[in-house]
Structures are given as structure tokens and as C-alpha cells.
Design an enzyme around this catalytic site. Structure first.
Site, mmCIF file in Angstrom:
data_model
loop_
_atom_site.group_PDB
_atom_site.id
_atom_site.type_symbol
_atom_site.label_atom_id
_atom_site.label_comp_id
_atom_site.label_asym_id
_atom_site.label_seq_id
_atom_site.Cartn_x
_atom_site.Cartn_y
_atom_site.Cartn_z
ATOM 1 N N ALA A 164 35.956 40.589 15.446
ATOM 2 C CA ALA A 164 36.541 41.553 14.509
ATOM 3 C C ALA A 164 36.444 41.057 13.074
ATOM 4 O O ALA A 164 36.074 41.816 12.160
ATOM 5 C CB ALA A 164 38.002 41.828 14.884
ATOM 6 N N GLU A 165 36.760 39.787 12.850
ATOM 7 C CA GLU A 165 36.768 39.300 11.473
ATOM 8 C C GLU A 165 35.359 39.066 10.932
ATOM 9 O O GLU A 165 35.150 39.109 9.719
ATOM 10 C CB GLU A 165 37.618 38.039 11.339
ATOM 11 C CG GLU A 165 37.099 36.802 11.996
ATOM 12 C CD GLU A 165 38.099 35.648 11.938
ATOM 13 O OE1 GLU A 165 39.289 35.895 11.659
ATOM 14 O OE2 GLU A 165 37.689 34.501 12.196
ATOM 15 N N HIS A 203 53.581 65.030 -10.927
ATOM 16 C CA HIS A 203 53.375 66.002 -9.842
ATOM 17 C C HIS A 203 52.188 66.922 -10.133
ATOM 18 O O HIS A 203 52.106 68.030 -9.609
ATOM 19 C CB HIS A 203 54.638 66.849 -9.612
ATOM 20 C CG HIS A 203 55.871 66.053 -9.350
ATOM 21 N ND1 HIS A 203 56.198 65.578 -8.095
ATOM 22 C CD2 HIS A 203 56.843 65.626 -10.194
ATOM 23 C CE1 HIS A 203 57.337 64.895 -8.169
ATOM 24 N NE2 HIS A 203 57.743 64.898 -9.435
ATOM 25 N N ARG A 254 27.713 68.011 -12.763
ATOM 26 C CA ARG A 254 27.874 66.613 -13.173
ATOM 27 C C ARG A 254 29.083 66.094 -12.394
ATOM 28 O O ARG A 254 30.213 66.112 -12.871
ATOM 29 C CB ARG A 254 28.104 66.511 -14.674
ATOM 30 C CG ARG A 254 26.871 66.848 -15.507
ATOM 31 C CD ARG A 254 27.233 67.178 -16.947
ATOM 32 N NE ARG A 254 27.740 66.014 -17.662
ATOM 33 C CZ ARG A 254 27.033 65.304 -18.547
ATOM 34 N NH1 ARG A 254 25.769 65.611 -18.779
ATOM 35 N NH2 ARG A 254 27.577 64.304 -19.195
ATOM 36 N N ASN A 255 28.824 65.669 -11.189
ATOM 37 C CA ASN A 255 29.902 65.310 -10.257
ATOM 38 C C ASN A 255 30.355 63.860 -10.434
ATOM 39 O O ASN A 255 29.537 62.989 -10.736
ATOM 40 C CB ASN A 255 29.435 65.517 -8.814
ATOM 41 C CG ASN A 255 28.991 66.942 -8.544
ATOM 42 O OD1 ASN A 255 29.585 67.887 -9.064
ATOM 43 N ND2 ASN A 255 27.956 67.095 -7.740
ATOM 44 N N SER A 308 21.496 69.206 -5.525
ATOM 45 C CA SER A 308 20.166 69.698 -5.165
ATOM 46 C C SER A 308 20.075 71.212 -5.318
ATOM 47 O O SER A 308 18.986 71.757 -5.467
ATOM 48 C CB SER A 308 19.840 69.305 -3.717
ATOM 49 O OG SER A 308 20.774 69.908 -2.827
ATOM 50 N N ARG A 358 23.007 49.090 0.784
ATOM 51 C CA ARG A 358 23.289 49.992 -0.330
ATOM 52 C C ARG A 358 24.473 49.515 -1.168
ATOM 53 O O ARG A 358 24.495 49.719 -2.383
ATOM 54 C CB ARG A 358 23.566 51.393 0.225
ATOM 55 C CG ARG A 358 23.800 52.460 -0.820
ATOM 56 C CD ARG A 358 24.091 53.803 -0.147
ATOM 57 N NE ARG A 358 24.222 54.893 -1.098
ATOM 58 C CZ ARG A 358 23.238 55.651 -1.523
ATOM 59 N NH1 ARG A 358 22.008 55.425 -1.091
ATOM 60 N NH2 ARG A 358 23.441 56.640 -2.377
ATOM 61 N N TYR A 359 25.443 48.899 -0.533
ATOM 62 C CA TYR A 359 26.650 48.476 -1.236
ATOM 63 C C TYR A 359 26.765 46.957 -1.386
ATOM 64 O O TYR A 359 27.801 46.464 -1.820
ATOM 65 C CB TYR A 359 27.895 48.999 -0.495
ATOM 66 C CG TYR A 359 27.907 50.491 -0.315
ATOM 67 C CD1 TYR A 359 27.596 51.338 -1.368
ATOM 68 C CD2 TYR A 359 28.214 51.066 0.911
ATOM 69 C CE1 TYR A 359 27.595 52.719 -1.215
ATOM 70 C CE2 TYR A 359 28.230 52.444 1.083
ATOM 71 C CZ TYR A 359 27.916 53.265 0.015
ATOM 72 O OH TYR A 359 27.924 54.620 0.173
#
Length: 448
Positions: free
Chosen positions: A318-319, A151, A279-280, A273, A4-5
Site C-alpha cells: 500500500a505505501e 456563503h 478559456r477554462n 474542441s 504526466r504528473y
């Protein structure tokens, strides 16, 4: 990283096909270097044969690895079969020279750094494109008046172009950091089991690195030290934080009760839905979410620096996950922001309405200074301004009718400013007389 990405260009870099292709090139270059050096038995003709016949079959490599449980051995076995396939019966097999004097990390670490360079080049293009869009939009909105917030509270008038400009400058710093990190990771090492060149001449390392556009590590152990990779991961995390900053600002400005901008809403797109009106800012939210992944992965890279003695393998698993995921995620984040920022919808009238929402309170700093200039003390001036400002603020909070901050000052006997002076102060352009300095500097910004 999930499909997907994953953009194909970036996903390919971390594919096994690309990794094996780099491995193949390194092994061929090492054979050519050995032939040119002439200190072992390989001839230039054999090196040429290896160059012509070297190949691999990913599925075959996977099948062999299922037995050997060693990816490099599996690859070398399959590559050797391709090299020797057309060698006449009884002739020496040229594949015997492949990987001569090398260890697995010579191959794997050099290839990994090459992959990281490839991936960083894509991010550099991404960063440049987004930065240039931000610069262009800054000048497009150079005169678009809006309120600045600190702020989360209205502070003073500014122009929306300054927001874009601020993003452009930050992306330029990211761009420069990425270039530096690219140079810092563009290393190779073919130095043997513990970095002593015990079975291989340093010339081979220099030859291979030169042909790959890398620099030979001045002193590797069995591996290229992971501080190189950690530095790059830190830069990726910083760049992701920039993307998150941009996306967060867009999300905040798209709130219904602010509504100064909206990310592009495509034809046919649905927001909810259950609530058809929605409109997010879902793409900006996605950028913020993926930023967390990239930033968290930087910690993985930092933890990979401290290996046992001259090398252990605790970093490897890990890498393999963290590096690919960080690059793929950041590339996707850039693609999202390129679309969002380029097509960001602005609502200038809403910006003006928000600017005036506090009935003139945003001019308090100018009033304070003007009062001091009339001769009263700063303490006296502050008292006058705060009293009238708080009275206005409470009316704004309670949504009750009332006079503006300016009108309250005009009616305050303590106020030493004339009506003409108040009119000049309560002009938003009075805050922007020096904004050209900012845009003159931005004009000189280049991504190179």
C-alpha cells in the site's frame, strides 16, 4: 504516478535506482561501522574494499528477484557479485560481511525514511516558493478593491491583496508542518529481527543513522512504527487541501458571471474542441482533482499503523503506491500553482462592477451600526435596514430598474441618518481603514 504528473526531480527519489543507491550506502556504512567497532571479523581494509567496489545493476537485480521473489535478497546477491568480482581466486570474499546481523526491514525502513526526507525537502522548497509569491502579490494588490463573499454571497468590501495574504499565511503553516513532519520521519533502525539487537551492536545503527542525517529509532520492532509515516501523510493531505483551497477560489472567480481573475492562458492554448471561445480554468481544476488523491492516500497511511505484533507486510504494498503518488502529486500541484498565482490575471474594473452589483447592499452592516449610534434600538435599526435592503435585493434579482439601497434609506422617514452620514457610510474605503494592520503583520512573514 503517471508520467504526466511526475517531475523528474521528485520521480527520481521514488525510482528503483535511487532506492538501490540508498540501500547500497546503508550496507556499506554498516560494514564500516562493524570494522570500526571491531567485534566481528571484518577489517578496515575489507570495509574499504567494499566501499570502493560496491555497485549494483538494476536489470540484474530485477532478474534475480524474478527467481527469488525477494527484492532485498536479489539486491544483496547482485551487490555481492560486484564487490567480489576483482577479489583474487582463493581469497576470502568481502561480501560475506554485507548485511551481517541485519534483517530486510533494517535496510528497507531506514532507506524509506531517507527517501521521505529527500522528497519532503523538495516540497519544502515548493511551499516556500509559492508562499513567497503569494506574499509578493498580496502587496502588489494591497489597494485593489473587491467584494468579500461569505456563503457565496456578497458581504463587505475588502482588497484582493488580502486573498493572496491569506494564502501566504496558510502556506507558512503548511511549511512549518512539513518541517515538523520531516523531523518526525527522519529515523533509521538497524536493530535486527524484532528490535532486540540480537545479532548486531546498536553502535552500527547509530553510526549509519548519523552518516545519513537520521536519528536512530529509540525502540523499533522489526520496523519503524508507521505512526511516523501516517503523520507525514496527514501533513501532505493538509497541504494538498491548502492547494485545493487556492485553486477553488481561482476557479470560482474565473466563472463567466464573476470573471475577476483568470489563470494564465498560454499562447496557442485551446480551451475546447467544440467551443473556440472557451478559456477554462483547467490547471486549477487539475489541482483540485489531485488533492483528492493526496487526501485519500492519508487514509492508507493511517490504516498502515496497526500491524500484527512486531511486524507484518500488509503495509508494504500500500505505501509503495500511496507514498510516491502523494509526493509526486503534491509536487505537481505546487508547480501548477506557482505558475498560476505568479501569472494570475486580475480584472480590477470587473471587481468594481461586481462590488456595485447589489446597488449598495454590502454597506448594510455599517448602516445598522450608524443607526444604533443615533439613539434608536438595534431592533428598530435592523428593521429599517432589512426592509430597504430586501426591497433593493428583489429589484436586483429581477433585473428591474429601481433606486439604490442608499437612495431608499434617504427616502425612508424612519432613517435617522443625514445625507452626509450616508455618503460617508457608502464609501468602500470606510471598511478598510484598519487594513494596514493586516499588511503590517504580513510584512513580517518569512519562510525559514
Amino acid at each position: 504516478m503517471i508520467d504526466r504528473y511526475t517531475r523528474p526531480e521528485m520521480g527520481h527519489i521514488f525510482s528503483l535506482e535511487n532506492k538501490y543507491a540508498i540501500w547500497q550506502e546503508i550496507e556499506v556504512l554498516a560494514c564500516e561501522a562493524q570494522a570500526e567497532l571491531g567485534k566481528i571479523g571484518i577489517t578496515k581494509e575489507e570495509a574499504a574494499w567494499i566501499r570502493e567496489h560496491a555497485a549494483f545493476d538494476k536489470d540484474e537485480v530485477d532478474a534475480i528477484e524474478a527467481v527469488t521473489n525477494h527484492d532485498v535478497i536479489a539486491f544483496l546477491t547482485d551487490m555481492g557479485r560486484h564487490i567480489d568480482a576483482d577479489v583474487p581466486e582463493g581469497d576470502p570474499k568481502p561480501s560475506r560481511w554485507v548485511h551481517f546481523g541485519m534483517t530486510s526491514s533494517d535496510l528497507g525502513d531506514t532507506a524509506l525514511c531517507y527517501q521521505l526526507v529527500q522528497a519532503t525537502d523538495i516540497l519544502l522548497d515548493d511551499c516556500k516558493k509559492l508562499g513567497e509569491i503569494c506574499k509578493r502579490r498580496a502587496f502588489e494588490e494591497r489597494e485593489t478593491l473587491c467584494v468579500g463573499r461569505t456563503h457565496g454571497i456578497h458581504a463587505e468590501p475588502m482588497t484582493f491583496g488580502m486573498k493572496f495574504g491569506s494564502w501566504a499565511w496558510e502556506l507558512k503553516r503548511d511549511y512549518d508542518r512539513l518541517k515538523d513532519a520531516r523531523a518526525n520521519v527522519a529515523f533509521g533502525a538497524i536493530s535486527g529481527a524484532v528490535g532486540t539487537y540480537s545479532s548486531i551492536d546498536p553502535f552500527v545503527e547509530e553510526y549509519v543513522c548519523e552518516h545519513l542525517g537520521l536519528v536512530h529509532d529509540p525502540l523499533s520492532t522489526q520496523v519503524i512504527s508507521r505512526d511516523h509515516h501516517a503523520y507525514l501523510a496527514g501533513v501532505l493531505a493538509t497541504t494538498a487541501a491548502t492547494c485545493e483551497r487556492i485553486a477553488t477560489e481561482i476557479r470560482n472567480l474565473q466563472r463567466t458571471d464573476t470573471l475577476e481573475v483568470e489563470e494564465p492562458f498560454r499562447k496557442g492554448q485551446k480551451g475546447s474542441s467544440a467551443m473556440p471561445h472557451k478559456r477554462n480554468p483547467i490547471t486549477a481544476e487539475k489541482v483540485c482533482g489531485l488533492s483528492r488523491v493526496v487526501k485519500a492516500n492519508a487514509q492508507v497511511a493511517f490504516d498502515n499503523v496497526a500491524l500484527w505484533h512486531e511486524r507484518d507486510i500488509s503495509h508494504s504494498s500500500a505505501e509503495r503506491v500511496a507514498q510516491a503518488d502523494s509526493f509526486i502529486a503534491l509536487d505537481h500541484m505546487f508547480q501548477c500553482l506557482i505558475r498560476i498565482v505568479d501569472g494570475l490575471v486580475l480584472y480590477p474594473q470587473r471587481m468594481l462592477a461586481n462590488l456595485n452589483k447589489t446597488r449598495g447592499l454590502i454597506y448594510s452592516s455599517k448602516v445598522l451600526l450608524a443607526l444604533v449610534e443615533t439613539g434608536i434600538t438595534r431592533e428598530e435599526a435592523y428593521k429599517i435596514v432589512q426592509d430597504d435592503a430586501m426591497a433593493t435585493w428583489h429589484e436586483v434579482q429581477d433585473c428591474t430598474p429601481g433606486t439604490s439601497f442608499k437612495d431608499k434609506l434617504a427616502a425612508d422617514s424612519r432613517c435617522t441618518l443625514t445625507p452626509q452620514q450616508l455618503d460617508a457610510i457608502f464609501d468602500p474605503q470606510s471598511f478598510l481603514v484598519r487594513k494596514d494592520v493586516v499588511f503590517d503583520r504580513l510584512e513580517k512573514l518569512e519562510f525559514e
